[in-house]
Design an enzyme around this catalytic site. Structure first.
Site, short mmCIF file in Angstrom:
data_model
loop_
_atom_site.label_atom_id
_atom_site.label_comp_id
_atom_site.label_asym_id
_atom_site.label_seq_id
_atom_site.Cartn_x
_atom_site.Cartn_y
_atom_site.Cartn_z
N LEU A 96 45.91 15.42 22.10
CA LEU A 96 47.23 15.10 21.55
C LEU A 96 47.97 14.15 22.47
O LEU A 96 48.68 13.25 22.01
CB LEU A 96 48.05 16.38 21.35
CG LEU A 96 49.47 16.18 20.81
CD1 LEU A 96 49.44 15.51 19.44
CD2 LEU A 96 50.21 17.50 20.76
N TYR A 97 47.82 14.33 23.77
CA TYR A 97 48.44 13.41 24.73
C TYR A 97 48.00 11.98 24.44
O TYR A 97 48.83 11.07 24.35
CB TYR A 97 48.05 13.80 26.15
CG TYR A 97 48.42 12.77 27.19
CD1 TYR A 97 49.75 12.54 27.53
CD2 TYR A 97 47.44 12.03 27.85
CE1 TYR A 97 50.10 11.59 28.48
CE2 TYR A 97 47.78 11.07 28.80
CZ TYR A 97 49.10 10.86 29.11
OH TYR A 97 49.43 9.91 30.05
N ALA A 98 46.70 11.78 24.27
CA ALA A 98 46.17 10.44 23.98
C ALA A 98 46.75 9.92 22.66
O ALA A 98 47.09 8.73 22.54
CB ALA A 98 44.66 10.48 23.92
#
Length: 417
Positions: free
Chosen positions: A226-228
């Site tokens: 999700l960060y990416a």
């Protein structure tokens, strides 16, 4: 094939895409409009206070430039978000040392030990840099800062970092990395004159890409976390604000930054801590015992890339939210170009700490981590003059020296570089 069947098939696919888009938009709308629950919110260690004559005086003094600035004949006035963070602290100090005006902004949340952020704040304050305590989503605060200071540049480094933490608190990533980025762009769009923006994307956008080394031209539509995904979304949002409003925007894809005053959630940091305490450390590997490797990049090299990006950023072309011409839009890899297996990182730490690590080899979990990262920096070399100069052995030696000083019983390590 029957033409009616083809038409029905295409219509069904179109409706599927349409409703999928509606559902995703609905989810994002809920995340944007609904504050995170108290159980999952990253709390700040104090309530931000801003405004008033004395506060404005401190902001103006911090933004004051000095004649020793050598940035192509220009003296920059830079708003640095995430200024009490790892990269933010080093970039702010570097800019101030050469004479640029710097005002910091940070919310001092507790994603990791806020006392480390406060210690960094102390370093910057002794250098004449004021860090405003507040949130990038506070539009009133941002508007006030731009009223007080005509910033020429914004160095946007504030973000929710970490790949694995997204599985525990996903809404914090949307709040900081998407809504927060939009908030910064909105403030810059409304400013007159509009500042040029340099912001931190991430090497994580390359996700499951198997082509190495990673180039800015490679596909970035397969995020592994999700960060990416939020960083990739940020790059698309940057394109939109550049296209519609004429904002000059440069994105920097950092590759595993390490060094003194670093982040405790990073492997090199907590490996050092656990080795010294005699605790076991996990070494992940892929299928067939394949090594996990990272393109570790020393903080001083990253800072040089950030400053070069600011120095080469062209002016935004908009005014009062209206575009007057095409504006600069760039994305650069900032890495070291020399991936190192994590096991070798541990071996270097063992030698520097003179302590044997208790290694536990485990399969790489499906938590967003990828097997390797490797930067192609030819574009940054050509356009920014970027040339990393610190190998992992040298960089870790400097980190360990800082770590031993900082966490020693003496307080001296908390007040020096």
């Amino acid at each position: 094939m029957d033409r009616a069947y083809v038409y029905r098939h295409r219509w069904s696919l179109t409706r599927l895409v349409f409703w999928f888009s509606i559902i995703v938009a609905g989810i994002l709308l809920v995340l944007f409009r609904s504050p995170p629950s108290s159980a999952s919110t990253l709390m700040r260690d104090s309530t931000p206070n801003w405004g008033g004559p004395q506060w404005e005086k401190r902001v103006r003094e911090s933004a004051r430039t000095h004649d020793r600035s050598v940035s192509g004949g220009r003296r920059l006035t830079v708003l640095v978000t995430g200024a009490a963070g790892f990269v933010g602290t080093h970039v702010s100090a570097s800019l101030k040392r050469r004479g640029d005006g710097v005002v910091g902004l940070d919310n001092f949340n507790n994603y990791y030990d806020p006392s480390l952020k406060r210690a960094r704040q102390g370093l910057l304050e002794r250098s004449g840099i004021f860090i405003v305590e507040g949130d990038i989503n506070d539009s009133d605060l941002l508007s006030k800062l731009f009223d007080v200071v005509a910033f020429t540049h914004v160095m946007h480094l504030a973000a929710q970092a970490g790949v694995r933490y997204a599985m525990k608190n996903p809404s914090s990533y949307v709040h900081s990395n998407i809504a927060g980025l939009v908030s910064i762009f909105e403030a810059c769009k409304a400013a007159n004159p509009q500042p040029a923006i340099v912001w931190a994307s991430s090497s994580s956008v390359y996700g499951l890409n198997s082509k190495v080394p990673f180039s800015e031209k490679d596909r970035t539509d397969q995020p592994a976390s999700l960060y990416a995904a939020t960083k990739k979304a940020g790059e698309e949002i940057a394109h939109t604000y550049n296209h519609i409003y004429g904002l000059s925007i440069t994105g920097l894809r950092f590759f595993t930054v390490y060094g003194p005053w670093g982040r405790p959630d990073m492997a090199y940091f907590f490996f050092t801590k656990d080795i010294l305490k005699g605790k076991s450390i996990p070494i992940f590997e892929g299928a067939n015992h394949a090594s996990v490797a990272r393109d570790f990049t020393y903080i001083d090299d990253i800072v040089k890339g950030c400053v070069a990006a600011l120095d080469t950023a062209q002016k935004s072309t908009g005014s009062g939210g209206k575009k007057k011409g095409a504006a600069q839009l760039r994305v650069f890899n900032l890495g070291n170009t020399s991936p190192v297996p994590v096991g070798e990182l541990v071996s270097i730490l063992e030698r520097l700490l003179k302590t044997k690590a208790k290694r536990i080899v485990l399969p790489l979990p499906r938590n967003g981590d990828v097997m390797f990262t490797h930067a192609n920096i030819s574009y940054a070399q050509r356009e920014l003059g970027y040339k990393p100069a610190t190998d992992l052995q040298t960089g870790l030696k400097k980190f360990v020296h800082w770590y031993m000083d900082y966490y020693s019983p003496s307080a001296e390590g908390k007040s020096s570089w």
